[in-house]
Design an enzyme around this catalytic site. Structure first.
Site, mmCIF file in Angstrom:
data_model
loop_
_atom_site.group_PDB
_atom_site.id
_atom_site.type_symbol
_atom_site.label_atom_id
_atom_site.label_comp_id
_atom_site.label_asym_id
_atom_site.label_seq_id
_atom_site.Cartn_x
_atom_site.Cartn_y
_atom_site.Cartn_z
ATOM 1 N N VAL A 135 -4.379 -5.501 -7.975
ATOM 2 C CA VAL A 135 -4.334 -5.736 -6.507
ATOM 3 C C VAL A 135 -4.450 -4.505 -5.985
ATOM 4 C CG1 VAL A 135 -3.299 -6.544 -4.464
ATOM 5 C CG2 VAL A 135 -3.193 -7.862 -6.387
ATOM 6 N N ILE A 141 -0.376 -3.927 -9.653
ATOM 7 C CA ILE A 141 -0.532 -3.675 -8.234
ATOM 8 C C ILE A 141 -0.366 -2.042 -7.974
ATOM 9 C CG2 ILE A 141 1.718 -3.954 -7.813
ATOM 10 C CD1 ILE A 141 1.127 -5.157 -5.384
ATOM 11 N N ASP A 142 -1.442 -1.647 -6.974
ATOM 12 C CA ASP A 142 -1.552 -0.327 -6.627
ATOM 13 C C ASP A 142 -0.202 -0.303 -5.725
ATOM 14 O OD1 ASP A 142 -2.561 2.203 -6.076
ATOM 15 O OD2 ASP A 142 -3.219 1.260 -4.013
ATOM 16 N N LYS A 143 0.056 1.142 -5.204
ATOM 17 C CA LYS A 143 0.981 1.375 -4.591
ATOM 18 C C LYS A 143 0.581 1.738 -2.980
ATOM 19 C CE LYS A 143 3.289 5.408 -4.497
ATOM 20 N NZ LYS A 143 3.253 6.107 -2.811
ATOM 21 N N THR A 144 -0.134 2.821 -2.978
ATOM 22 C CA THR A 144 -0.425 3.250 -1.566
ATOM 23 C C THR A 144 -1.304 2.358 -0.869
ATOM 24 O OG1 THR A 144 0.096 5.754 -2.354
ATOM 25 C CG2 THR A 144 -1.311 5.314 -0.334
#
Length: 639
Positions: A518, A322-325
């Site tokens: 994601v 999963i990406d953060k920003t």
């Protein structure tokens, strides 16, 4: 089942639409013929009865023959061939009543399947049907209705009460009260004030307002969703292709069993009974109905899945990257601190940096632009803008070279920031942006981007529905990422990633199982495409991410994703359940027919009961439990 080839007709309907309409009403002919024959038989006119039953059988046989020839021309060999042989055999053997019943059963199955598929696809069909064709554009103070293709960024559009918003944009005048239920599943309307973003495809539930177009209609969110829906409806899932392969084996078994019964007894009626019981097969009916039902149910909660193949993979993923920003965080960063370097003033640095970032869609860039505009700064149009996804952007503003981004981008341009001005141990969810003007360090900007309110709960829910490993992949610093996910069920953190490295992380995680990625940004698109299943947040995310992904969340939230996984698991489990139960019953009936225990007429009635049962079972996907306790394929004993 076989369908007509796609093409246009003189009525404006495609050949496929004609085929669907014919299948839906096909049962009327054999029902009328069977009823007329029974009436004639009761009145003592067996000759009329035989003629009525034969005519009913021939009518369905003609339609079926057209479908079989069309399928064979495409290289598809299916179980419609068994139906063709059984009806033709009934006529040749003088079993006209059995032929009429077979025709009614076959046509009834076709009608029921067409109805089930139509009902299952209603949510996706509604998305396409609602797409507007024109808009009211303001030109010189006058409203003019124009085609959507004529709209360009900067146009002012009047959105009337009940209108579907035609393009993405901003509220330019008035207040927008928008109903997003058909697009995202949200029950209550949302209210937007001036300068707030508006998604195309939503419905104006309040007073008229003026919309400032942000991008052309073809590039808007709703147009992209329509393209995705059309692609999803056209795709054939691996399970459906597997059903086709099993169907060929079942066809061979049916012909062998029918031929063996005939050869062993010399009675062609037994062979006919075997063919009748195998007409048509639950293998073909159950899979598309269950999968399309799953796609439709997911669309109803704001999750657009691009076809049955993606739905199947969603049911099988085990690893989440999963990406953060903008994905795990809100993506609505706010400027927390600005430290200038050298002789550069705070307002001047902010104005120059925000001017360059007008060309970027990154959440931090948008936050910088909003901060500058909020302070009343006038932002000139930049030129020669070059954006490096995940790193930053550069461009010329009023003749000055301005670079806005991270330390990696600065190093590429040979710009060295003083150690005291570089990235520090930041607070939770902080991001640091460096600004250089004409090759010299100008400022350090700290942004705060807090975790989504539903982020932690979504991760726990994903764990509960089968995700065994969670990896946070971010281009931000490791310290920032660790502070953000402290206490959350995250197994690993991979930081300081560029798009290529993020794609490499996805590839490396495949050793732990099927990977779901994601993300929401342009820099996530390569990783989304590389994953076994890419999931994009489409409400505010980049169009490139949505195009590269297999699943698009139409709401700005991770909350629907666990529910979509439950829906996918349920759809796959029910499809397999219907196939194996239906096949088992059909095989038992075929053996009974081969042994002489079922007549052709009894076999037709039995097979129709099986077909109706498996289709109704497949349609359970539409009305499954909503508490997340759907059965998995493993729960019913199948892989």
């Amino acid at each position: 089942m076989a369908t007509a080839a796609v093409g246009s007709t003189g009525t404006g309907w495609s050949a496929a639409e004609w085929g669907t309409r014919v299948r839906r009403w096909l049962a009327v002919l054999p029902l009328a013929g069977l009823s007329a024959g029974l009436l004639a038989q009761a009145l003592g006119r067996p000759d009329f009865a035989t003629a009525a039953w034969a005519f009913a059988t021939l009518a369905v046989l003609a339609v079926l023959l057209t479908q079989v020839v069309t399928s064979l021309a495409r290289g598809d060999v299916g179980l419609d061939l068994v139906a063709l042989l059984s009806m033709g055999g009934a006529l040749l053997l003088g079993q006209t009543l059995a032929g009429a019943v077979i025709a009614l059963m076959y046509a009834g199955g076709q009608s029921l399947e067409a109805y089930a598929t139509g009902r299952a696809g209603a949510a996706m069909t509604a998305l396409i049907a609602r797409q507007p064709r024109t808009a009211l554009r303001e030109e010189g103070g006058v409203l003019q209705e124009v085609a959507l293709a004529a709209l360009v960024p900067g146009d002012r559009i009047l959105v009337r009460v009940g209108d579907v918003v035609p393009v993405d944009g901003w509220v330019a005048a008035g207040r927008a009260v928008l109903d997003r239920s058909s697009l995202t599943g949200e029950a209550l309307p949302v209210t937007l004030k001036a300068n707030e973003p508006v998604l195309s495809g939503t419905v104006n539930a309040g007073t008229p307002f003026t919309l400032l177009a942000e991008r052309p209609a073809a590039e808007s969110t709703y147009a992209g969703i329509v393209r995705l829906v059309e692609a999803a409806r056209a795709q054939k899932s691996p399970m459906a292709r597997l059903a086709d392969r099993y169907g060929l084996g079942f066809l061979a078994l049916t012909l062998a069993l029918a031929g063996g019964a005939w050869a062993a007894t010399g009675d062609p009626i037994r062979a006919l009974a075997v063919l009748v019981v195998a007409t048509p097969c639950p293998l073909i009916l159950a899979v598309p109905v269950a999968l399309v039902s799953g796609l439709s149910r997911a669309a109803g909660i704001g999750v657009l899945i691009k076809g049955g193949g993606a739905l199947e993979m969603l049911a099988q993923v085990r690893v989440l990257v999963i990406d953060k920003t903008g994905t795990l965080t809100r993506g609505s960063a706010r400027l927390a601190a600005l430290r200038t370097l050298g002789a550069h003033g705070e307002a001047e640095v902010l104005r120059l940096a925000a001017s360059v970032d007008q060309a970027s869609g990154h959440p931090v860039a948008r936050a910088l632009v909003e901060e500058a505009r909020g302070r009343g700064l006038i932002l000139p149009q930049p030129s020669m803008v070059a954006e490096s996804p995940g790193e930053g952007a550069s461009g010329r503003v009023e003749g000055r070279l301005v670079i806005v981004g991270g330390a990696r981008l600065m190093r590429r341009h040979g710009i060295v920031f003083p150690p005291a001005a570089g990235p520090r141990q930041a607070a939770a969810a902080a991001s640091t942006v460096l600004v250089a003007v004409d090759g010299t360090p100008a400022a350090v900007l700290d942004f705060a981007d807090p975790l989504r309110t539903d982020g932690g709960r979504a991760l726990m829910d994903l764990r509960a529905c089968g995700i065994t490993r969670v990896v946070l992949a971010t281009g931000d610093r490791r310290g920032v990422a660790e502070a953000l996910v402290a206490g959350l069920p995250v197994d690993a953190i991979v930081a300081d990633l560029d798009p290529a490295a993020k794609t490499g992380t996805v590839a490396a995680e495949r050793r732990n199982g099927p990977v779901m990625m994601v993300g929401d940004g342009v820099n996530d698109a390569p990783a989304l495409a590389a994953a076994d299943l890419g999931v994009a947040l489409g409400a505010r995310g980049a169009a490139a991410a949505a195009e590269a992904a297999d699943v698009v969340l139409l709401v700005d939230s991770l909350a629907p994703l666990p529910q979509a996984i439950h829906i996918a698991k349920r759809a796959r489990a029910i499809a397999l359940q219907s196939v194996w139960i239906g096949l088992g019953l059909s095989l038992a009936g075929m053996v009974a027919a081969a042994l002489g225990h079922l007549s052709p007429l009894q076999g037709a009635l039995l097979q129709e009961a099986i077909d109706v049962a498996v289709i109704l079972n497949a349609m359970r996907v539409l009305g499954g439990p909503r508490d997340g306790r759907e059965p998995t394929a493993e729960a019913v004993g199948h892989p």
